[in-house]
Enzyme design. Sequence first.
Site, short mmCIF file in Angstrom:
data_model
loop_
_atom_site.label_atom_id
_atom_site.label_comp_id
_atom_site.label_asym_id
_atom_site.label_seq_id
_atom_site.Cartn_x
_atom_site.Cartn_y
_atom_site.Cartn_z
N GLY A 1 2.77 -0.91 4.31
CA GLY A 1 2.84 0.50 3.96
C GLY A 1 4.28 0.91 3.73
N GLY A 2 4.88 1.56 4.73
CA GLY A 2 6.23 2.12 4.60
C GLY A 2 7.24 1.17 3.99
N ASN B 1 0.87 -1.18 0.00
CA ASN B 1 0.00 0.00 0.00
C ASN B 1 0.91 1.23 0.00
OD1 ASN B 1 -1.79 2.06 0.48
ND2 ASN B 1 -2.30 1.42 2.59
N TRP B 2 1.05 1.81 -1.19
CA TRP B 2 2.00 2.93 -1.31
C TRP B 2 1.47 4.23 -0.74
CZ3 TRP B 2 3.68 2.05 -7.15
CH2 TRP B 2 4.45 0.88 -7.21
N LYS B 3 0.18 4.25 -0.40
CA LYS B 3 -0.44 5.48 0.14
C LYS B 3 -0.15 6.66 -0.80
CE LYS B 3 -0.24 3.43 4.66
NZ LYS B 3 -0.17 3.58 6.11
N GLU C 1 -6.99 4.99 7.52
CA GLU C 1 -6.80 6.42 7.19
C GLU C 1 -8.04 6.97 6.50
OE1 GLU C 1 -3.01 5.92 5.24
OE2 GLU C 1 -2.17 5.33 7.19
N GLY D 1 2.16 2.70 10.65
CA GLY D 1 3.10 3.80 10.46
C GLY D 1 3.77 4.25 11.74
N HIS E 1 -9.58 1.40 4.60
CA HIS E 1 -8.31 1.59 5.31
C HIS E 1 -8.55 2.56 6.47
CE1 HIS E 1 -4.27 2.91 6.25
NE2 HIS E 1 -3.86 1.76 5.72
N SER F 1 3.14 -1.69 10.41
CA SER F 1 4.59 -1.74 10.64
C SER F 1 5.19 -3.12 10.42
CB SER F 1 4.94 -1.22 12.04
OG SER F 1 4.54 0.15 12.17
N GLU G 1 -5.57 -4.58 10.55
CA GLU G 1 -4.56 -3.54 10.74
C GLU G 1 -4.86 -2.76 12.02
OE1 GLU G 1 -2.58 -2.57 6.75
OE2 GLU G 1 -4.28 -1.22 6.94
#
Length: 250
Positions: A233-234, A9-11, A97, A173, A95, A212, A167
């Site tokens: 993500g990251g 998930n590159w956001k 966010e 994150g 998600h 994470s 999640e």
Amino acid sequence: MRRKFVAGNWKMNGSANSIRELLQGIREGAAEVAAVELAVFPSFVYLGLVEQQLSDSSIGWGAQNLSEHASGAHTGEVAGSMLQDFHCDYVIVGHSERRTLYGETDEIVARKFATARKIGLKPILCVGETLQEREQGVTEAVVERQIKAVLDLEGISGFADAVIAYEPVWAIGTGRTATAGQAQEVHAFIRAKLAQLDSALASQVRILYGGSMKAANAAELLAMPDIDGGLIGGASLEAKEFLAIAKAGC
Ligand code: PGA
């Protein structure tokens, strides 16, 4: 047997140049982790580029969100049919966010899930509790409520081609990962809930962990019986790290 699935998930990250480079790196290492399904989730505007770069590869792609509506006067929104124009396999819905920063309720998320399925896009439904909810001991109740909203609309058969991502919001994150035991507990709970309605289907549904997840903790998480992959993500923004996570699932 559920094939492990590692999704990036590159956001709201990347540029045309950085995406070309990242995809080249992932493509170079993909054969080595062929046992695991890989997919990436760029921002909408890069879907064409990603399709171009990946259409002759085994790596899948999808979007991070979609409109619950089919078309019409919804300025700034993107319809599922538009995602199909770019041959997306999957779309992430709900998600945390989207839920916390953009006000998506359980009902909106459920409608997005239904919209995706109706046109043949596989939804990846994100669920998870906040730190406060975990500390209050209501993790299971929260996750159950989030899943129930989809069950109410789509029934258990709605999950046949879907993926679930657990999640925990406090782990996204933050560098703070759920322990393998904590994650497994919630994954098993989700599967047991689905099994009450259809045990065969529940045993097929892939439940990813997100929050994470990185190369250093992936092996432990992916060794758990009900953790079928990761929504990353990251750590998905670096080809080496992303591939190392997939390798841990082989
Ligand atoms: P993270 O994000 O890996 O950076 O914690 C995961 C996600 O939000 O899907």
